[in-house]
Design a protein around this motif. Structure first.
Motif, PDB file in Angstrom:
ATOM      1  N   UNK A  36      39.934  45.020  57.176  1.00  0.00           N
ATOM      2  CA  UNK A  36      38.519  44.701  56.938  1.00  0.00           C
ATOM      3  C   UNK A  36      38.186  44.840  55.460  1.00  0.00           C
ATOM      4  N   UNK A  37      38.657  45.925  54.869  1.00  0.00           N
ATOM      5  CA  UNK A  37      38.398  46.141  53.440  1.00  0.00           C
ATOM      6  C   UNK A  37      39.044  45.040  52.603  1.00  0.00           C
ATOM      7  N   UNK A  38      40.241  44.622  52.995  1.00  0.00           N
ATOM      8  CA  UNK A  38      40.917  43.538  52.261  1.00  0.00           C
ATOM      9  C   UNK A  38      40.089  42.251  52.322  1.00  0.00           C
ATOM     10  N   UNK A  39      39.513  41.957  53.478  1.00  0.00           N
ATOM     11  CA  UNK A  39      38.674  40.763  53.628  1.00  0.00           C
ATOM     12  C   UNK A  39      37.408  40.892  52.775  1.00  0.00           C
ATOM     13  N   UNK A  40      36.777  42.061  52.803  1.00  0.00           N
ATOM     14  CA  UNK A  40      35.554  42.265  52.011  1.00  0.00           C
ATOM     15  C   UNK A  40      35.855  42.207  50.511  1.00  0.00           C
ATOM     16  N   UNK A  41      36.995  42.740  50.110  1.00  0.00           N
ATOM     17  CA  UNK A  41      37.406  42.675  48.696  1.00  0.00           C
ATOM     18  C   UNK A  41      37.565  41.218  48.274  1.00  0.00           C
ATOM     19  N   UNK A  42      38.251  40.433  49.100  1.00  0.00           N
ATOM     20  CA  UNK A  42      38.457  39.023  48.778  1.00  0.00           C
ATOM     21  C   UNK A  42      37.135  38.269  48.738  1.00  0.00           C
ATOM     22  N   UNK A  43      36.267  38.540  49.699  1.00  0.00           N
ATOM     23  CA  UNK A  43      34.951  37.900  49.733  1.00  0.00           C
ATOM     24  C   UNK A  43      34.173  38.232  48.461  1.00  0.00           C
ATOM     25  N   UNK A  45      35.352  39.251  45.554  1.00  0.00           N
ATOM     26  CA  UNK A  45      35.993  38.632  44.385  1.00  0.00           C
ATOM     27  C   UNK A  45      35.728  37.133  44.321  1.00  0.00           C
ATOM     28  N   UNK A  46      35.728  36.469  45.467  1.00  0.00           N
ATOM     29  CA  UNK A  46      35.467  35.032  45.492  1.00  0.00           C
ATOM     30  C   UNK A  46      34.030  34.712  45.078  1.00  0.00           C
ATOM     31  N   UNK A  47      33.090  35.470  45.595  1.00  0.00           N
ATOM     32  CA  UNK A  47      31.684  35.167  45.346  1.00  0.00           C
ATOM     33  C   UNK A  47      31.211  35.670  43.990  1.00  0.00           C
ATOM     34  N   UNK A  48      31.724  36.824  43.576  1.00  0.00           N
ATOM     35  CA  UNK A  48      31.253  37.443  42.333  1.00  0.00           C
ATOM     36  C   UNK A  48      32.298  37.443  41.224  1.00  0.00           C
ATOM     37  N   UNK A  49      33.039  36.377  41.097  1.00  0.00           N
ATOM     38  CA  UNK A  49      33.950  36.129  39.979  1.00  0.00           C
ATOM     39  C   UNK A  49      34.866  37.312  39.667  1.00  0.00           C
ATOM     40  N   UNK A  50      35.759  37.606  40.586  1.00  0.00           N
ATOM     41  CA  UNK A  50      36.756  38.669  40.414  1.00  0.00           C
ATOM     42  C   UNK A  50      36.125  40.021  40.114  1.00  0.00           C
ATOM     43  N   UNK A  51      35.148  40.376  40.907  1.00  0.00           N
ATOM     44  CA  UNK A  51      34.398  41.615  40.743  1.00  0.00           C
ATOM     45  C   UNK A  51      35.298  42.843  40.635  1.00  0.00           C
TER      46      UNK A  51
END
Length: 125
Positions: A36-43, A45-51
C-alpha cells in the motif's frame, strides 16, 4: 498565474480522489501493508513531480518513517487517519511530526521562518 496554480490543485485533488486505494483508505482506514505504501509513494511521485526524491535529496537525514509520514500528509490524511494507517496513537503522530520538523530545521534552519506548519509546508512543496 494564480489561476493556473488553483487549477493545478483542483486537478491533483481529483486525481487523488479517484484512486481506488485512496478511496479505500479514506473510507475504511486500516493498517497499511508495505505494498500500500509503495502504491501511495508512486501516486505521490507521479502527481507531485517526484515528491519523495526531492525530499530525500534535500533532507538526507529523514528516515523512511519520516518519508511515509510526509506522503500521508501530502495526500491530506488527517492525524487520526495517519494513526490508524500507521498503527500508532494520534499522540505518536504529533511526536513524529515534531521530530521530523526538527530534523528538517537542522538542514535548513529558515525553512519555517514564515510561521508555516509542517503540513502547510509539505502541501506547498
Amino acid at each position: 498565474m494564480l489561476l493556473l496554480k488553483e487549477r493545478e490543485q483542483k486537478l491533483t485533488g481529483q486525481l487523488i480522489a479517484i484512486h481506488p486505494l485512496m478511496n479505500e483508505l479514506r473510507n475504511s482506514p486500516r493498517f497499511m501493508r508495505p505494498e500500500d505504501l509503495a502504491v501511495l509513494r508512486q501516486l505521490t511521485d507521479d502527481i507531485y513531480q517526484d515528491f519523495t526524491s526531492r525530499l530525500n535529496s534535500r533532507f538526507t537525514n529523514l528516515t523512511d518513517v519520516d518519508i511515509q509520514l510526509c506522503i500521508l500528509i501530502k495526500l491530506r490524511f488527517t492525524v487520526a487517519q495517519i494513526a490508524i494507517l500507521s498503527a500508532i496513537s494520534p499522540t505518536s503522530v504529533y511526536q513524529q511530526k515534531s521530530r521530523m520538523k526538527k530534523r528538517i530545521l537542522r538542514i535548513e534552519p529558515d525553512v519555517f521562518s514564515h510561521g508555516e506548519t509542517l503540513d502547510v509546508w509539505l502541501y506547498k512543496l
